[in-house]
Design an enzyme around this catalytic site. Sequence first.
Site, PDB file in Angstrom:
ATOM      1  N   GLY B 325       0.829  -1.207   0.000  1.00  0.00           N
ATOM      2  CA  GLY B 325       0.000   0.000   0.000  1.00  0.00           C
ATOM      3  C   GLY B 325       0.857   1.248   0.000  1.00  0.00           C
ATOM      4  O   GLY B 325       1.981   1.270  -0.525  1.00  0.00           O
ATOM      5  N   SER B 326       0.337   2.285   0.617  1.00  0.00           N
ATOM      6  CA  SER B 326       0.987   3.597   0.559  1.00  0.00           C
ATOM      7  C   SER B 326       2.339   3.645   1.247  1.00  0.00           C
ATOM      8  O   SER B 326       3.060   4.639   1.130  1.00  0.00           O
ATOM      9  CB  SER B 326       0.089   4.640   1.216  1.00  0.00           C
ATOM     10  OG  SER B 326      -1.183   4.592   0.610  1.00  0.00           O
ATOM     11  N   THR B 327       2.706   2.555   1.997  1.00  0.00           N
ATOM     12  CA  THR B 327       4.001   2.613   2.688  1.00  0.00           C
ATOM     13  C   THR B 327       5.161   2.699   1.714  1.00  0.00           C
ATOM     14  O   THR B 327       6.266   3.055   2.109  1.00  0.00           O
ATOM     15  CB  THR B 327       4.205   1.378   3.594  1.00  0.00           C
ATOM     16  OG1 THR B 327       4.091   0.190   2.792  1.00  0.00           O
ATOM     17  CG2 THR B 327       3.173   1.337   4.698  1.00  0.00           C
TER      18      THR B 327
END
Lengths: 379, 614
Positions: B325-327
């Site tokens: 994801g956005s990590t």
Amino acid sequence: MASIAPSPFRRESGALTLDALFRRIHLDLPLLLGVTALAAVGLFVLYSASGESLESITRQGIRMGISFVVMLVLAQIHPHTLKRWTPAFYLGIVILLIAVLVMGEIGKGAQRWLDLGVVRFQPSELMKLALPMMIAWYLSETPLPPSRRKLLASALLIALPAGMIAKQPDLGTSLLVASSGLFVLFLAGLSWRLIAGFVVSVALAVWPVWKFLMHDYQRTRVITFLNPESDPLGSGYHIIQSKIAVGSGGLYGKGWLNGTQSQLDFLPERSTDFIFAVFAEEFGFLGAVLLLLLYLAVITRGLYIAVQAQESYGRLLAGSLALTLFVYVFVNIGMVTGLLPVVGLPLPMISYGGTSMVTLGAGFGILMSIHTHRRLLSS
Amino acid sequence: MASRLTLKDHLAESRLMLNRSVWALAGVILLMGILLTRLAWLQISNYTHYSTLSNDNRVKLLPIPPTRGLIYDRNGRLLADNLPAFQLRIIPERTPDVDALIEELRKVVEIRDDQIRRFRKALRRQRGFQGVPLLFNLKEDELARLAAIGHRLPGIDIHADLRRYYPYGELTSHTVGYVGRIDERDLRRLDASNYRGTTHVGKLGIEKQYETELHGTVGHQQVETNALGRVMRVLDRTPPVPGTDLYLSLDIRLQQVAAAALGERNGAVVALDPTNGEVLVLLSSPGYDPNLFVDGISTRDYARLRNDPSRPLFNRALLGQYPPGSTIKPMIGLAGLHYGVVNPLSRQFCPGYYVLPGEKRRFHDWKRSGHGETDLDYAITQSCDVYFYDLARNLGIDRIHEFLAPFGLGHRTGIDMVTEMPGLLPSRAWKRRQLGEPWYPGETLNTGIGQGFMLATPLQLAVATATVATRGHPMRPRMIHARHRPGTDRSLAEPPDPLEPLAGISAEHWEYIVHAMRNVVHGRRGTARRIRSKRYDIAGKTGTAQVFGMKEEEEYVAEELDVKLRDHALFIAFAPVEMPRIAVAVVVENGGSGGAVAAPVAGKLLDAFFSEVP
């Protein structure tokens, strides 16, 4: 008379006195020394083989004492008396053997014992004495070498008890009894041609005996003898462990009480039939040579007594007894070292056990009697 | 005449007797010679052979198993212990009647029928003087009761043994692992001579990874036995070399804090020391009690663990592969700066969706209303998807793949644990190989926000975070901190193992990205502002990974979705921002929002770390 003899005789008179003393109690010093030496060796080995059990030593000592008494008693009986009673003795034992076959007690899968209420004993053991006595008696009636008719009759006299003992079944004793009779025939001058013929027919008889006469356990013994590794944990175990014990003794042996095969229970029957393995393990090849020489001395003395005997009966009987002793030694050591199949024969004077010790004592007594009851021409 | 004849016969007979006796004596001597030859053959020629056989008979080599090394955490707290365990054994030789003895014992301790059956089976296999175990793991009260009656029951023996015990139970199940009884498969793998006498072997985790060191070297006792196998005396003794004690890099207190912060939720927490790669926390929750496995787990217990929907046996930290994801946005952003696709001044308007030129399909932002005018810093702080759709499109999948690989994504990290999964960093080549299809531009967009094909384990996320924290100098993660070999001083493990550094990236770009990550926690509009601390600076990034692909116009409403389909909540962080000493990755399965659910777990962990370590 000795007291007034001149000095050259005085020195001899002491020896004469000792000789005379033994003659009077009818003991033969060389034979006695040999047998005593064997008995002493036997007690030492037994002490080690029994795991230093004083109880075994005491029991064996008592048996030796009884054996000595039997020897002493028989040595007093004149060979003439012995000869006179021989047919009756032989007949009595044959009847007892029949009794054993009919109502004998079974021990270890074989009928050997006769229970007389108070004592249990093996008549076959006494046959070792009765048979050579009988054959010697029978042949000594007429000049030697015996006639064919007499030989045939002797063969029957041998075959009857030997067959009954084999039927018990006790192959070892049967062979021993038969050979004690055959030795008499040999010494009586059985012709070499007949001997050769006998050997050939025995060789030919092997197959039918194997096929029809032998019990399974006897066949197993022969098979394991021929190839002990075929059953290393079963019946081959005895032979394998015994050979290991003997071989690992080496030249000098592991030392008294230090035989690992025997002390750590790897060796079966180590106090009885396989006691020679204990001896050879602890005293090595040199010890074994000395022990065999000791036996050889005793046997030679027996043969010497036979040659010295003045009458055929004594001659034949003494010679047979000496040679039978050798058969014991040869079969036992041959078995322990894997040369011969496992036949349950003890090592004379050394194996733990009662009956054979008494028979041996009787045999030695008869030998001494024959030697000490000679008419001395010189006196 | 008759008398003369008799006399003549007498002489002849005497001669015949002498003749035959000499023959007989010759025969006797010949046969004795055969016996002596045989004896010489056995005792002299073959002496060595029989002597060897005789020694083989009596001398046995008995193994003395070594004591297994203990396992500690970095601060010396015991994670795997050897505790004495007591067995009730019966020595058949010493009791006249085994059955009567068992009946007698049943009056004081409980003995089940199946235990008696097992005992009887073992009894048939053993020698009479050897103790046959009847009961294992005696409890203290049982011991006391047996001790009280022991003196009047000959033949019973209380045998003390060492048994592995894991005092922290669940907390270390996915790191320390456990030992179990050696089975057929182990036997094929192990050095049989060194494991003579050993009953247990490492099956999982550190116990398996460092089996050789933990086990030690077997000792031997040369004994003389009799024909029954009973030991008569000891001839020689080589003592065993006990196993090495291991000090793990784990901090069990932090592990406890992480477990408490996760609570009942399923997930994983991994924390590293970025300077040397040492793993401070490696937690997969829920765990299970490793002590159940030491003496063989019962079928019922095992079925319970296996059928548990929260999958306690599954090591999420190493084997769980999640969409990051956005990590990954800080790394994509760094790639943008590095390749000059964007610069600190570049701006992008976010209307809440993105459309590829010439296509109708809309790629939505998590914020349907849009973020408006956005630069890279703000796009990271707010986790603007549209900005990264555009950035990813401009970078292209090839450059994304090339740039992200050195962060430890898409391949195994090389941690000293038995198993880990490689995750997935997609590329054109990969897609053609695996799916036989060309790469589509829309897939680049999804990759840019850590969705689509992309997968990473929590450990990989922690390594990637540490790589950012060290500004491009990743270290191979590792569990071992120090060793204590018996008879020596405690020694530190090998020096840290640096992985391939990220070369050629300007410090300016690094600091820009780190600053943006700091804003995620400390910025006014940061997605993880709730965990900001006054005592230390945190750089972080939230992530919310879709488990379930939403159709174009569908609205994601967590409450309407089945729990299993809800988003995974992710958070990565390191602190302090300037001289980072800890890098953390948190995954909460189906937790929902990364900022609301995963970040607080990391926050509690960081708090504990900085309050514990001065």
